[in-house]
Design an enzyme around this catalytic site. Structure first.
Site, PDB file in Angstrom:
ATOM      1  N   LYS A  33       0.841  -1.201   0.000  1.00 53.17           N
ATOM      2  CA  LYS A  33       0.000   0.000   0.000  1.00 53.17           C
ATOM      3  C   LYS A  33       0.872   1.245   0.000  1.00 53.17           C
ATOM      4  CE  LYS A  33      -2.238   1.651   3.835  1.00 53.17           C
ATOM      5  NZ  LYS A  33      -2.050   3.099   3.893  1.00 53.17           N
ATOM      6  N   ARG A 210       3.682  -1.461  10.523  1.00 47.19           N
ATOM      7  CA  ARG A 210       4.861  -1.557  11.380  1.00 47.19           C
ATOM      8  C   ARG A 210       5.253  -2.943  11.882  1.00 47.19           C
ATOM      9  NH1 ARG A 210       2.624   3.497  14.523  1.00 47.19           N
ATOM     10  NH2 ARG A 210       0.758   2.516  13.668  1.00 47.19           N
TER      11      ARG A 210
HETATM   12  O1  C5P Z   1       1.701   0.346  10.986  1.00 54.86           O
HETATM   13  P1  C5P Z   1       0.231   0.038  10.947  1.00 54.86           P
HETATM   14  O2  C5P Z   1      -0.059  -1.440  10.783  1.00 54.86           O
HETATM   15  O3  C5P Z   1      -0.508   0.635  12.115  1.00 54.86           O
HETATM   16  O4  C5P Z   1      -0.269   0.754   9.614  1.00 54.86           O
HETATM   17  C1  C5P Z   1      -1.595   0.692   9.213  1.00 54.86           C
HETATM   18  C2  C5P Z   1      -1.792   1.413   7.917  1.00 54.86           C
HETATM   19  O5  C5P Z   1      -3.196   1.447   7.645  1.00 54.86           O
HETATM   20  C3  C5P Z   1      -1.327   2.865   7.918  1.00 54.86           C
HETATM   21  O6  C5P Z   1      -0.892   3.168   6.595  1.00 54.86           O
HETATM   22  C4  C5P Z   1      -2.575   3.642   8.257  1.00 54.86           C
HETATM   23  O7  C5P Z   1      -2.582   4.941   7.725  1.00 54.86           O
HETATM   24  C5  C5P Z   1      -3.654   2.789   7.606  1.00 54.86           C
HETATM   25  N1  C5P Z   1      -4.977   2.880   8.230  1.00 54.86           N
HETATM   26  C6  C5P Z   1      -5.196   2.623   9.574  1.00 54.86           C
HETATM   27  N2  C5P Z   1      -6.459   2.700  10.102  1.00 54.86           N
HETATM   28  C7  C5P Z   1      -7.465   3.024   9.324  1.00 54.86           C
HETATM   29  C8  C5P Z   1      -7.275   3.269   7.972  1.00 54.86           C
HETATM   30  C9  C5P Z   1      -5.993   3.186   7.447  1.00 54.86           C
HETATM   31  O8  C5P Z   1      -4.274   2.332  10.307  1.00 54.86           O
HETATM   32  N3  C5P Z   1      -8.669   3.050   9.842  1.00 54.86           N
END
Ligand code: C5P
Length: 229
Positions: A33, A210
């Site tokens: 993504k 992450r």
């Molecule tokens: O690092 P992590 O797993 O928290 O990243 C999650 C990704 O999904 C990030 O790019 C974040 O912007 C996106 N996202 C999220 N929650 C949402 C929509 C999108 O964490 N509700």
């Protein structure tokens, strides 16, 4: 069973970090993504770097504009060959219809995913916008609007997946962020679900950043999540 259910959130802001990261993950196990920070920093080069590495791209730019502008932006994304992109359902049925119509003449059509209510929004903020439904009902309302208007699916939290799968049915793609394996740090995610739980609840794709990207061995983290699923 949809293969390659993991979508790795490439939340970096420059081409060097991106190249380093994509070298460490296998296209056979995941997709990726590209979000607003990376795309605003280096533009379509981000897509090219991922495609050169053989990776399918979810272009997460959450388009929301007048129908004509939104349709042309999504067409531009389609012409970059992205696998999936998204737009805000609250842009309305006419906006969604304009996007779908614009893509009809294109040789490549990405999966079109709707954003319902951002998980950062509270009930109080919905009220400030003049929306009287509760949060869950508003998510359901916008997801149904997306389904009827011909979107391929919606982004939804792991807590919403089961309900939406029941109410909308099988033929609708559910993309879930906020996923954390038990062994990973929650970081700033609050209402997390495990990969196995998200899949059991009906998610098709899991957006995970992450726990993979901050790992010393990203591919090992992916393999571990795949085996848990
Ligand atoms: O690092 P992590 O797993 O928290 O990243 C999650 C990704 O999904 C990030 O790019 C974040 O912007 C996106 N996202 C999220 N929650 C949402 C929509 C999108 O964490 N509700």
């Amino acid at each position: 069973m949809t293969e390659r259910r993991i979508i790795v959130a490439l939340d970096v802001s420059n081409a060097n970090d991106l190249r380093r990261l994509v070298k460490q993950i296998k296209d056979s196990d995941c997709r990726v993504k590209i979000g607003k920070e990376l795309f605003t920093s280096i533009g379509p080069l981000a897509i090219e770097i991922c495609h050169d590495a053989g990776l399918d791209v979810f272009l997460d730019l959450k388009f929301h504009d007048i129908p004509n502008t939104c349709a042309k932006a999504v067409r531009a994304a389609a012409r970059w060959g992205v696998w999936m992109t998204n737009l805000h359902c609250s842009g309305g049925a006419d906006m969604v219809a304009a996007v779908r119509e614009m893509l009809e003449g294109e040789s490549h059509r990405p999966l079109l995913i709707g954003v319902t209510v951002l998980t950062s929004m509270s009930l109080g903020e919905l009220r400030q916008l003049g929306i009287e439904r509760d949060l869950e009902s508003h998510v359901d309302y916008l997801a149904k609007l997306a389904h009827v208007a011909g979107l391929d699916g919606v982004v939804c939290s792991g807590k919403e997946t089961h309900r939406l799968r029941q109410s909308i049915g099988e033929d609708f793609c559910l993309v879930t962020p906020g996923v954390r394996p038990k062994w990973a740090n929650n970081n700033d995610q609050v209402r997390v679900v495990t990969p196995a739980r998200a899949i059991a609840n009906g998610s098709d794709y899991l957006v995970i950043g992450r726990p993979i990207t901050a790992s010393e061995y990203p591919q090992d983290a992916i393999a571990r999540i795949v085996s848990e699923i």
